[in-house]
Design a protein around this motif. Sequence first.
Motif, PDB file in Angstrom:
ATOM      1  N   VAL A   1     -21.739  11.282   2.609  1.00 10.84           N
ATOM      2  CA  VAL A   1     -20.760  11.277   3.706  1.00 10.84           C
ATOM      3  C   VAL A   1     -19.806  12.464   3.564  1.00 10.84           C
ATOM      4  O   VAL A   1     -19.495  13.145   4.543  1.00 10.84           O
ATOM      5  N   VAL A   2     -19.345  12.728   2.343  1.00 10.47           N
ATOM      6  CA  VAL A   2     -18.458  13.873   2.100  1.00 10.47           C
ATOM      7  C   VAL A   2     -19.174  15.172   2.464  1.00 10.47           C
ATOM      8  O   VAL A   2     -18.623  16.022   3.177  1.00 10.47           O
ATOM      9  N   GLU A   3     -20.402  15.339   2.002  1.00 11.88           N
ATOM     10  CA  GLU A   3     -21.145  16.567   2.280  1.00 11.88           C
ATOM     11  C   GLU A   3     -21.370  16.774   3.779  1.00 11.88           C
ATOM     12  O   GLU A   3     -21.286  17.904   4.274  1.00 11.88           O
ATOM     13  N   ARG A   4     -21.629  15.698   4.508  1.00  9.37           N
ATOM     14  CA  ARG A   4     -21.816  15.806   5.965  1.00  9.37           C
ATOM     15  C   ARG A   4     -20.536  16.289   6.636  1.00  9.37           C
ATOM     16  O   ARG A   4     -20.576  17.134   7.532  1.00  9.37           O
ATOM     17  N   LYS A   5     -19.401  15.714   6.243  1.00  6.67           N
ATOM     18  CA  LYS A   5     -18.131  16.118   6.846  1.00  6.67           C
ATOM     19  C   LYS A   5     -17.809  17.565   6.506  1.00  6.67           C
ATOM     20  O   LYS A   5     -17.346  18.330   7.364  1.00  6.67           O
ATOM     21  N   VAL A   6     -18.053  17.970   5.272  1.00  8.36           N
ATOM     22  CA  VAL A   6     -17.816  19.362   4.866  1.00  8.36           C
ATOM     23  C   VAL A   6     -18.665  20.302   5.723  1.00  8.36           C
ATOM     24  O   VAL A   6     -18.167  21.319   6.229  1.00  8.36           O
ATOM     25  N   ALA A   7     -19.925  19.994   5.908  1.00  8.81           N
ATOM     26  CA  ALA A   7     -20.806  20.838   6.726  1.00  8.81           C
ATOM     27  C   ALA A   7     -20.285  20.939   8.159  1.00  8.81           C
ATOM     28  O   ALA A   7     -20.282  22.029   8.753  1.00  8.81           O
ATOM     29  N   GLU A   8     -19.827  19.828   8.710  1.00 11.09           N
ATOM     30  CA  GLU A   8     -19.276  19.810  10.067  1.00 11.09           C
ATOM     31  C   GLU A   8     -18.037  20.708  10.155  1.00 11.09           C
ATOM     32  O   GLU A   8     -17.879  21.465  11.122  1.00 11.09           O
ATOM     33  N   LEU A   9     -17.191  20.646   9.136  1.00  9.33           N
ATOM     34  CA  LEU A   9     -15.961  21.438   9.158  1.00  9.33           C
ATOM     35  C   LEU A   9     -16.219  22.914   8.889  1.00  9.33           C
ATOM     36  O   LEU A   9     -15.516  23.780   9.419  1.00  9.33           O
ATOM     37  N   VAL A  10     -17.219  23.229   8.093  1.00 14.07           N
ATOM     38  CA  VAL A  10     -17.616  24.634   7.902  1.00 14.07           C
ATOM     39  C   VAL A  10     -18.114  25.194   9.230  1.00 14.07           C
ATOM     40  O   VAL A  10     -17.769  26.308   9.631  1.00 14.07           O
ATOM     41  N   GLU A  11     -18.917  24.420   9.936  1.00 14.66           N
ATOM     42  CA  GLU A  11     -19.417  24.828  11.257  1.00 14.66           C
ATOM     43  C   GLU A  11     -18.265  25.094  12.224  1.00 14.66           C
ATOM     44  O   GLU A  11     -18.354  25.962  13.095  1.00 14.66           O
ATOM     45  N   ALA A  12     -17.158  24.371  12.071  1.00 17.78           N
ATOM     46  CA  ALA A  12     -15.995  24.513  12.951  1.00 17.78           C
ATOM     47  C   ALA A  12     -15.030  25.609  12.494  1.00 17.78           C
ATOM     48  O   ALA A  12     -13.990  25.800  13.110  1.00 17.78           O
ATOM     49  N   GLY A  13     -15.365  26.327  11.408  1.00 17.77           N
ATOM     50  CA  GLY A  13     -14.517  27.436  10.981  1.00 17.77           C
ATOM     51  C   GLY A  13     -13.807  27.251   9.656  1.00 17.77           C
ATOM     52  O   GLY A  13     -13.107  28.147   9.190  1.00 17.77           O
ATOM     53  N   GLY A  14     -13.968  26.091   9.027  1.00 13.95           N
ATOM     54  CA  GLY A  14     -13.383  25.879   7.711  1.00 13.95           C
ATOM     55  C   GLY A  14     -14.229  26.557   6.642  1.00 13.95           C
ATOM     56  O   GLY A  14     -15.336  27.010   6.909  1.00 13.95           O
ATOM     57  N   ARG A  15     -13.688  26.636   5.428  1.00 11.41           N
ATOM     58  CA  ARG A  15     -14.479  27.202   4.332  1.00 11.41           C
ATOM     59  C   ARG A  15     -14.265  26.371   3.068  1.00 11.41           C
ATOM     60  O   ARG A  15     -13.209  25.772   2.870  1.00 11.41           O
ATOM     61  N   VAL A  16     -15.286  26.340   2.251  1.00  9.40           N
ATOM     62  CA  VAL A  16     -15.234  25.616   0.988  1.00  9.40           C
ATOM     63  C   VAL A  16     -14.546  26.495  -0.050  1.00  9.40           C
ATOM     64  O   VAL A  16     -14.900  27.657  -0.225  1.00  9.40           O
ATOM     65  N   VAL A  17     -13.573  25.912  -0.755  1.00  8.83           N
ATOM     66  CA  VAL A  17     -12.845  26.611  -1.806  1.00  8.83           C
ATOM     67  C   VAL A  17     -13.359  26.187  -3.185  1.00  8.83           C
ATOM     68  O   VAL A  17     -13.485  26.994  -4.093  1.00  8.83           O
ATOM     69  N   GLY A  18     -13.669  24.903  -3.339  1.00  9.50           N
ATOM     70  CA  GLY A  18     -14.166  24.391  -4.608  1.00  9.50           C
ATOM     71  C   GLY A  18     -14.861  23.060  -4.414  1.00  9.50           C
ATOM     72  O   GLY A  18     -14.489  22.286  -3.531  1.00  9.50           O
ATOM     73  N   VAL A  19     -15.864  22.806  -5.235  1.00  9.78           N
ATOM     74  CA  VAL A  19     -16.625  21.555  -5.144  1.00  9.78           C
ATOM     75  C   VAL A  19     -16.522  20.826  -6.478  1.00  9.78           C
ATOM     76  O   VAL A  19     -16.763  21.418  -7.531  1.00  9.78           O
ATOM     77  N   TYR A  20     -16.159  19.563  -6.414  1.00 13.00           N
ATOM     78  CA  TYR A  20     -16.072  18.685  -7.582  1.00 13.00           C
ATOM     79  C   TYR A  20     -17.066  17.558  -7.319  1.00 13.00           C
ATOM     80  O   TYR A  20     -16.707  16.528  -6.750  1.00 13.00           O
ATOM     81  N   PRO A  21     -18.354  17.783  -7.705  1.00 11.72           N
ATOM     82  CA  PRO A  21     -19.447  16.894  -7.309  1.00 11.72           C
ATOM     83  C   PRO A  21     -19.147  15.411  -7.558  1.00 11.72           C
ATOM     84  O   PRO A  21     -18.574  15.039  -8.572  1.00 11.72           O
ATOM     85  N   GLU A  22     -19.551  14.643  -6.561  1.00 11.16           N
ATOM     86  CA  GLU A  22     -19.397  13.187  -6.569  1.00 11.16           C
ATOM     87  C   GLU A  22     -17.937  12.743  -6.490  1.00 11.16           C
ATOM     88  O   GLU A  22     -17.635  11.559  -6.627  1.00 11.16           O
ATOM     89  N   HIS A  23     -16.994  13.681  -6.257  1.00 11.60           N
ATOM     90  CA  HIS A  23     -15.589  13.306  -6.152  1.00 11.60           C
ATOM     91  C   HIS A  23     -14.923  13.874  -4.897  1.00 11.60           C
ATOM     92  O   HIS A  23     -14.530  13.123  -4.020  1.00 11.60           O
ATOM     93  N   HIS A  24     -14.769  15.202  -4.813  1.00 10.46           N
ATOM     94  CA  HIS A  24     -14.138  15.788  -3.636  1.00 10.46           C
ATOM     95  C   HIS A  24     -14.496  17.265  -3.486  1.00 10.46           C
ATOM     96  O   HIS A  24     -15.000  17.889  -4.412  1.00 10.46           O
ATOM     97  N   VAL A  25     -14.204  17.799  -2.286  1.00 11.23           N
ATOM     98  CA  VAL A  25     -14.401  19.211  -1.983  1.00 11.23           C
ATOM     99  C   VAL A  25     -13.059  19.755  -1.500  1.00 11.23           C
ATOM    100  O   VAL A  25     -12.432  19.174  -0.613  1.00 11.23           O
ATOM    101  N   VAL A  26     -12.636  20.856  -2.101  1.00 12.10           N
ATOM    102  CA  VAL A  26     -11.431  21.544  -1.637  1.00 12.10           C
ATOM    103  C   VAL A  26     -11.874  22.517  -0.553  1.00 12.10           C
ATOM    104  O   VAL A  26     -12.820  23.286  -0.741  1.00 12.10           O
TER     105      VAL A  26
END
Length: 139
Positions: free
Chosen positions: A102-127
């Motif tokens: 669910v987290v990965e899906r939301k991140v992908a959706e937000l990247v598509e909308a212009g956001g960018r990934v700063v850091g990934v903490y697998p199985e916990h959160h994405v900055v």
Amino acid sequence: MAHTIGLALDCHHPTRLAEFWKLALGYEDEPPPPPFTTREEWVAEFASPDDDQDDGAWLHDPSGVGPKLFLQQVREPKTEKIRLHLDVRVSLEAPKAMRWVVVERKVAELVEAGGRVVGVYPEHHVVMADPEGNEFCVC
């Protein structure tokens, strides 16, 4: 007695950035307070002659649970990391085995909308950062 809070986010282009945050949070445009029929009427009532803002966006959680979010136009650039950030909690309702998906899906959706990934903490959160560089977490 607890008080309600609203959040204000300084940015350069509030109405454009509001589209990103509506997608991120599931928020909607906040209607103007009565008796005003438009935000423009409301802003005109309170604008001062030295006010240099020409853009703003007001958002709210349609379920009434989350805080209101005001995107406020500022002229100065963002110069450092903000000290308060939002946690966009998308996986709380998901079964444990599906939370990271669910987290990965939301991140992908937000990247598509212009956001960018700063850091990934697998199985916990994405900055992440929104299109203007404001940091937040997806968890």
